[in-house]
Scaffold this motif. Structure first.
Motif, PDB file in Angstrom:
ATOM      1  N   ARG A  18       0.839  -1.212   0.000  1.00 45.03           N
ATOM      2  CA  ARG A  18       0.000   0.000   0.000  1.00 45.03           C
ATOM      3  C   ARG A  18       0.866   1.251   0.000  1.00 45.03           C
ATOM      4  NH1 ARG A  18      -5.346  -1.947  -0.522  1.00 45.03           N
ATOM      5  NH2 ARG A  18      -4.950  -4.151  -0.149  1.00 45.03           N
ATOM      6  N   LEU A  19       0.370   2.281  -0.663  1.00 48.32           N
ATOM      7  CA  LEU A  19       1.043   3.587  -0.675  1.00 48.32           C
ATOM      8  C   LEU A  19       0.017   4.663  -0.380  1.00 48.32           C
ATOM      9  CD1 LEU A  19       3.242   3.191  -3.858  1.00 48.32           C
ATOM     10  CD2 LEU A  19       4.133   3.757  -1.597  1.00 48.32           C
ATOM     11  N   LEU A  28      -2.937   0.844  -4.276  1.00 49.02           N
ATOM     12  CA  LEU A  28      -2.411  -0.524  -4.289  1.00 49.02           C
ATOM     13  C   LEU A  28      -1.257  -0.553  -5.287  1.00 49.02           C
ATOM     14  CD1 LEU A  28      -2.705  -3.456  -3.354  1.00 49.02           C
ATOM     15  CD2 LEU A  28      -4.492  -3.758  -5.096  1.00 49.02           C
ATOM     16  N   ASP A  29      -0.109  -1.064  -4.835  1.00 51.26           N
ATOM     17  CA  ASP A  29       1.121  -0.994  -5.618  1.00 51.26           C
ATOM     18  C   ASP A  29       1.343  -2.296  -6.378  1.00 51.26           C
ATOM     19  OD1 ASP A  29       3.615  -0.634  -6.652  1.00 51.26           O
ATOM     20  OD2 ASP A  29       4.619  -0.276  -4.728  1.00 51.26           O
ATOM     21  N   ALA A  30       1.170  -2.272  -7.692  1.00 52.18           N
ATOM     22  CA  ALA A  30       1.411  -3.477  -8.505  1.00 52.18           C
ATOM     23  C   ALA A  30       2.683  -3.344  -9.330  1.00 52.18           C
ATOM     24  CB  ALA A  30       0.200  -3.760  -9.403  1.00 52.18           C
ATOM     25  N   LEU A 347      -4.455   2.335  -8.497  1.00 57.77           N
ATOM     26  CA  LEU A 347      -3.600   1.172  -8.743  1.00 57.77           C
ATOM     27  C   LEU A 347      -2.366   1.623  -9.527  1.00 57.77           C
ATOM     28  CD1 LEU A 347      -3.339  -2.006  -8.747  1.00 57.77           C
ATOM     29  CD2 LEU A 347      -4.446  -1.938 -10.999  1.00 57.77           C
ATOM     30  N   LEU A 348      -1.170   1.165  -9.079  1.00 57.56           N
ATOM     31  CA  LEU A 348       0.069   1.490  -9.783  1.00 57.56           C
ATOM     32  C   LEU A 348       0.406   0.369 -10.761  1.00 57.56           C
ATOM     33  CD1 LEU A 348       0.289   3.141  -7.027  1.00 57.56           C
ATOM     34  CD2 LEU A 348       2.743   3.085  -7.422  1.00 57.56           C
ATOM     35  N   ILE A 349       0.468   0.724 -12.050  1.00 60.09           N
ATOM     36  CA  ILE A 349       0.894  -0.224 -13.087  1.00 60.09           C
ATOM     37  C   ILE A 349       1.933   0.469 -13.975  1.00 60.09           C
ATOM     38  CG2 ILE A 349      -1.304  -1.479 -13.162  1.00 60.09           C
ATOM     39  CD1 ILE A 349      -1.962   0.127 -15.764  1.00 60.09           C
ATOM     40  N   THR A 350       2.616  -0.283 -14.813  1.00 62.56           N
ATOM     41  CA  THR A 350       3.457   0.344 -15.835  1.00 62.56           C
ATOM     42  C   THR A 350       3.060  -0.228 -17.189  1.00 62.56           C
ATOM     43  OG1 THR A 350       5.181  -1.321 -15.693  1.00 62.56           O
ATOM     44  CG2 THR A 350       5.486   0.640 -14.347  1.00 62.56           C
ATOM     45  N   VAL A 351       3.435   0.486 -18.234  1.00 63.32           N
ATOM     46  CA  VAL A 351       3.242  -0.004 -19.600  1.00 63.32           C
ATOM     47  C   VAL A 351       4.606  -0.017 -20.277  1.00 63.32           C
ATOM     48  CG1 VAL A 351       2.278   0.591 -21.859  1.00 63.32           C
ATOM     49  CG2 VAL A 351       0.825   0.652 -19.833  1.00 63.32           C
ATOM     50  N   THR A 352       4.974  -1.142 -20.857  1.00 67.27           N
ATOM     51  CA  THR A 352       6.253  -1.207 -21.586  1.00 67.27           C
ATOM     52  C   THR A 352       5.981  -1.458 -23.052  1.00 67.27           C
ATOM     53  OG1 THR A 352       6.481  -3.575 -21.236  1.00 67.27           O
ATOM     54  CG2 THR A 352       7.611  -2.153 -19.692  1.00 67.27           C
TER      55      THR A 352
END
Ligand SMILES: *Cc1c(COP(=O)(O)O)cnc(C)c1O
Length: 395
Positions: A18-19, A28-30, A347-352
């Motif tokens: 959690r952040l 929520l940290d993914a 929600l934390l996500i990234t895109v590559t």
């Protein structure tokens, strides 16, 4: 300097997965700081190690013995089947050390113009040597002339590799990621890594594995290469090794472990008492909590959940995963989902690679948190597909 396109959110506190941002809103940290805070935010053992060591000794330099460095080197070598360690402060530096080992290996072989075989789509860092090793022309653009001494092969393709090996003079080493993380979560077949090992042994090349992202439990084993049952000559680590404290390492065995002698390489900060004590606390917490096994279990749950809930959605092209690394390849560019995920789903996500959602949750997540990541993503991706129009339509 303007090196990152930052999100409009700033976090001030974290606990586990959690952040909390400056307004007290919970997320929520993914992504775990891009595969760094594998033990979650504010892990008590890591916090205690920092506190205690900060009150004793931060730094002395590598001109003297450093018991915590020796201890961490011993722990990592035992876990990875290696013999010696060089400590630095980042993944790029760990790979720089590996590339310098390859150069010394070339001298031993009497190869005047050595080449390191690297893969298409790879990522090895942003320094000038590791940028040249990286298989991403967009990242290299503007920094020419690139450092020479790299030959490139398609990833996860044994036949192409054998062809290249036969036709390219001067190869002395191979540098490969077990899973291409930045490259869109592309997973090498175990047979491919075994074939690489065999080829390296046959030709006297160093088999060097970049475990900066895949190491420290991320794939459901201590190190990604272990799934293939191979023994590399050199591996590099960073990201998860300090759970957020900057530390990197290059480990080697056999001939490669004896190539450096005093004067060949070094680092002022690398391997200082504080960094290494933190590293030891991470290794010990991982062993105590059986984190690699936990990552394997959670990873299976995540992949199953993603396939069940997102698999049939329009616009979802492929769902890939290995341990707690997952990629959802979309049929359209989807970088715009990152701010949307923050704002709408917290929600934390990234895109590559422009079209692949990448998930790297902390390895200490609960089952409930994994299911929650899937539920939030399902809403996001269902909505994205609707916004993007028919599947395959670019946005
Ligand atoms: C992140 C990463 C690096 C670079 O690490 P830095 O600490 O950013 O220098 C190198 N290799 C791989 C596979 C990575 O994921």
């Amino acid at each position: 300097m303007h090196t990152y396109a930052r999100a409009a959110v700033s976090f001030v506190r974290g606990r586990g997965a959690r952040l909390w941002d400056t307004n007290g809103i919970e997320y929520l940290d993914a992504i775990a700081g891009v595969a760094v805070t594998n033990l979650g935010h504010a892990h008590p053992a890591v916090t205690a190690a920092i506190h205690e060591q900060a009150g004793q000794l931060l730094h002395t330099s590598n001109l003297f013995g450093i018991p915590w460095q020796e201890r961490l080197g011993g722990q990592l070598c035992r876990l990875a089947g290696m013999e010696r360690a060089f400590f630095c402060n980042s993944g790029a530096e760990a790979n720089e050390a590996a590339l310098k080992l390859a150069r010394l290996h070339a001298r031993r072989l009497g190869v005047a113009h050595p080449q390191v075989l690297v893969m298409e789509n790879s990522f090895h860092g942003r320094s000038l040597a590791t940028l040249a090793a990286t298989g991403n022309p967009a990242a290299q653009q503007g920094f020419e002339p690139l450092m020479p001494g790299f030959a490139r092969a398609p990833y996860d393709d044994i036949d192409a590799l054998r062809m290249l090996a036969a036709g390219t003079p001067g190869i002395v080493a191979v540098l490969v990621e077990p899973v291409q993380g930045e490259g869109g979560v592309r997973i090498a077949a175990p047979d491919y890594l075994r074939a690489l090992r065999a080829l390296c042994s046959e030709r006297g090349w160093l088999f060097m594995v970049d475990e900066v992202q895949t190491g420290m439990g991320r794939t459901g084993a201590w190190f990604g290469f272990q799934h293939a049952g191979v023994a590399p000559d050199v591996i590099t680590l960073a990201k998860g090794l300090g759970n957020g404290f900057p530390i990197g390492a290059c480990l080697a065995r056999g001939e490669a472990a004896g190539l450096f002698s005093p004067g060949h390489h070094g680092s002022t900060f690398g391997g200082n008492p504080l960094a290494c004590r933190v590293g030891c606390s991470v290794v010990e917490a991982m062993e105590h909590e059986r984190i690699p096994q936990r990552a394997a279990e959670l990873g299976a749950r995540l992949l199953h959940g993603l396939r069940q809930s997102l698999g049939g959605l329009p616009g979802v092209r492929e769902i890939r995963g290995h341990g707690l690394m997952a990629g959802i390849e979309m049929a359209f560019p989807c970088a715009w989902l990152v701010p949307l995920a923050l704002e709408r789903e917290r929600l934390l996500i990234t895109v590559t690679r422009g079209n692949t959602i990448r998930l790297l949750p902390p390895l200490i997540c609960s089952e409930g948190e994994i299911d929650d990541i899937v539920a939030r993503l399902r809403r996001l991706v269902a909505d994205a597909a609707a916004r993007a129009g028919s599947p395959g339509t670019a946005v």
